[in-house]
Design an enzyme around this catalytic site. Structure first.
Site, mmCIF file in Angstrom:
data_model
loop_
_atom_site.group_PDB
_atom_site.id
_atom_site.type_symbol
_atom_site.label_atom_id
_atom_site.label_comp_id
_atom_site.label_asym_id
_atom_site.label_seq_id
_atom_site.Cartn_x
_atom_site.Cartn_y
_atom_site.Cartn_z
ATOM 1 N N ASP A 33 0.844 -1.194 0.000
ATOM 2 C CA ASP A 33 0.000 0.000 0.000
ATOM 3 C C ASP A 33 0.882 1.248 0.000
ATOM 4 O O ASP A 33 1.906 1.307 0.687
ATOM 5 C CB ASP A 33 -0.907 -0.010 1.241
ATOM 6 C CG ASP A 33 -2.059 0.973 1.112
ATOM 7 O OD1 ASP A 33 -3.215 0.529 0.956
ATOM 8 O OD2 ASP A 33 -1.806 2.204 1.160
ATOM 9 N N ILE A 34 0.475 2.257 -0.751
ATOM 10 C CA ILE A 34 1.273 3.485 -0.884
ATOM 11 C C ILE A 34 1.259 4.303 0.410
ATOM 12 O O ILE A 34 2.161 5.117 0.640
ATOM 13 C CB ILE A 34 0.742 4.315 -2.074
ATOM 14 C CG1 ILE A 34 1.822 5.252 -2.608
ATOM 15 C CG2 ILE A 34 -0.528 5.068 -1.729
ATOM 16 C CD1 ILE A 34 1.480 5.866 -3.972
ATOM 17 N N GLU A 99 -12.396 3.248 -1.080
ATOM 18 C CA GLU A 99 -11.929 4.408 -1.852
ATOM 19 C C GLU A 99 -11.639 4.051 -3.303
ATOM 20 O O GLU A 99 -11.859 4.870 -4.193
ATOM 21 C CB GLU A 99 -10.659 4.986 -1.211
ATOM 22 C CG GLU A 99 -10.904 5.593 0.159
ATOM 23 C CD GLU A 99 -9.603 5.931 0.881
ATOM 24 O OE1 GLU A 99 -8.523 5.830 0.257
ATOM 25 O OE2 GLU A 99 -9.676 6.273 2.069
ATOM 26 N N VAL A 100 -11.108 2.876 -3.523
ATOM 27 C CA VAL A 100 -10.744 2.463 -4.885
ATOM 28 C C VAL A 100 -11.751 1.413 -5.351
ATOM 29 O O VAL A 100 -11.876 0.346 -4.721
ATOM 30 C CB VAL A 100 -9.306 1.901 -4.927
ATOM 31 C CG1 VAL A 100 -8.966 1.467 -6.348
ATOM 32 C CG2 VAL A 100 -8.309 2.934 -4.425
ATOM 33 N N HIS A 104 -10.335 -5.195 -3.400
ATOM 34 C CA HIS A 104 -8.994 -5.417 -2.853
ATOM 35 C C HIS A 104 -9.111 -5.886 -1.420
ATOM 36 O O HIS A 104 -10.005 -5.472 -0.687
ATOM 37 C CB HIS A 104 -8.127 -4.158 -2.937
ATOM 38 C CG HIS A 104 -8.797 -2.907 -2.440
ATOM 39 N ND1 HIS A 104 -9.760 -2.249 -3.159
ATOM 40 C CD2 HIS A 104 -8.627 -2.202 -1.292
ATOM 41 C CE1 HIS A 104 -10.162 -1.181 -2.481
ATOM 42 N NE2 HIS A 104 -9.494 -1.138 -1.348
ATOM 43 N N HIS A 106 -6.979 -5.980 2.049
ATOM 44 C CA HIS A 106 -5.821 -5.465 2.775
ATOM 45 C C HIS A 106 -5.251 -6.588 3.644
ATOM 46 O O HIS A 106 -6.001 -7.310 4.305
ATOM 47 C CB HIS A 106 -6.238 -4.330 3.722
ATOM 48 C CG HIS A 106 -6.820 -3.122 3.057
ATOM 49 N ND1 HIS A 106 -6.113 -1.951 2.890
ATOM 50 C CD2 HIS A 106 -8.052 -2.882 2.541
ATOM 51 C CE1 HIS A 106 -6.885 -1.040 2.312
ATOM 52 N NE2 HIS A 106 -8.073 -1.581 2.094
HETATM 53 P P1 5GP Z 1 -9.804 1.333 0.471
HETATM 54 O O1 5GP Z 1 -10.000 2.554 1.325
HETATM 55 O O2 5GP Z 1 -10.466 1.485 -0.885
HETATM 56 O O3 5GP Z 1 -10.169 0.068 1.163
HETATM 57 O O4 5GP Z 1 -8.258 1.217 0.238
HETATM 58 C C1 5GP Z 1 -7.571 1.804 -0.816
HETATM 59 C C2 5GP Z 1 -6.105 1.722 -0.501
HETATM 60 O O5 5GP Z 1 -5.387 1.951 -1.693
HETATM 61 C C3 5GP Z 1 -5.637 2.737 0.525
HETATM 62 O O6 5GP Z 1 -5.059 2.063 1.636
HETATM 63 C C4 5GP Z 1 -4.621 3.576 -0.247
HETATM 64 O O7 5GP Z 1 -3.508 3.959 0.526
HETATM 65 C C5 5GP Z 1 -4.214 2.643 -1.374
HETATM 66 N N1 5GP Z 1 -3.787 3.318 -2.583
HETATM 67 C C6 5GP Z 1 -4.408 4.354 -3.215
HETATM 68 N N2 5GP Z 1 -3.736 4.704 -4.316
HETATM 69 C C7 5GP Z 1 -2.670 3.864 -4.408
HETATM 70 C C8 5GP Z 1 -1.598 3.743 -5.356
HETATM 71 O O8 5GP Z 1 -1.482 4.463 -6.337
HETATM 72 N N3 5GP Z 1 -0.684 2.764 -5.101
HETATM 73 C C9 5GP Z 1 -0.777 1.922 -4.031
HETATM 74 N N4 5GP Z 1 0.163 1.003 -3.884
HETATM 75 N N5 5GP Z 1 -1.774 2.025 -3.124
HETATM 76 C C10 5GP Z 1 -2.712 2.979 -3.315
#
Ligand code: 5GP
Length: 120
Positions: A33-34, A99-100, A104, A106
């Site tokens: 994760d970034i 968010e994405v 996915h 984690h």
């Molecule tokens: P969500 O909130 O959708 O469950 O998690 C999305 C995750 O994607 C977040 O933890 C965020 O830090 C990670 N993320 C967003 N953009 C990028 C990216 O460009 N590269 C990587 N490696 N992780 C990302």
């Protein structure tokens, strides 16, 4: 929710954006994760265009579904968190805080992770 082919993970899968890869097989990709929320924070994604867990389990093949869950466990082993314990988590939709819009999972570890949810 319709799948947006311009989401950030779709771009990573197409190689348009770099990632720090941990694992890849025919059906899955895992990368750091970034913005890590724990000493170990890896994202495991299916290569197919699936928004959510319900979308994935409705449309993915049995092979894709098995591969995703096997990849999660393999990644946990690879990053060295299985002996001390770890957490897998998927945020889905608005209430889940996703968010994405590409499914996915984690993988967190490397410290005591605390309560599963923030109370309130
Ligand atoms: P969500 O909130 O959708 O469950 O998690 C999305 C995750 O994607 C977040 O933890 C965020 O830090 C990670 N993320 C967003 N953009 C990028 C990216 O460009 N590269 C990587 N490696 N992780 C990302």
């Amino acid at each position: 929710m319709a799948y947006d082919p311009n989401n950030i993970f779709a771009k990573i899968l197409r190689g348009e954006i770099p990632c720090k890869k941990v694992h890849e097989d025919d059906h899955t990709l895992a990368f750091h994760d970034i913005n890590p929320q724990a000493p170990v924070h890896v994202l495991v994604i299916p290569k197919g265009a699936y928004v959510s867990m319900e979308d994935f389990t409705a449309r993915a093949s049995d092979g894709e579904i098995a591969a995703l869950f096997r990849a999660v466990a393999q990644v946990a082993e690879m990053v060295g968190v299985t002996a001390e314990g770890w957490r897998m988590l998927a945020n889905v939709g608005a209430n889940g805080g996703q968010e994405v819009p590409h499914l996915h999972i984690h993988v967190f570890g490397g410290r005591r992770l605390g309560p599963m949810l923030v109370k309130g």
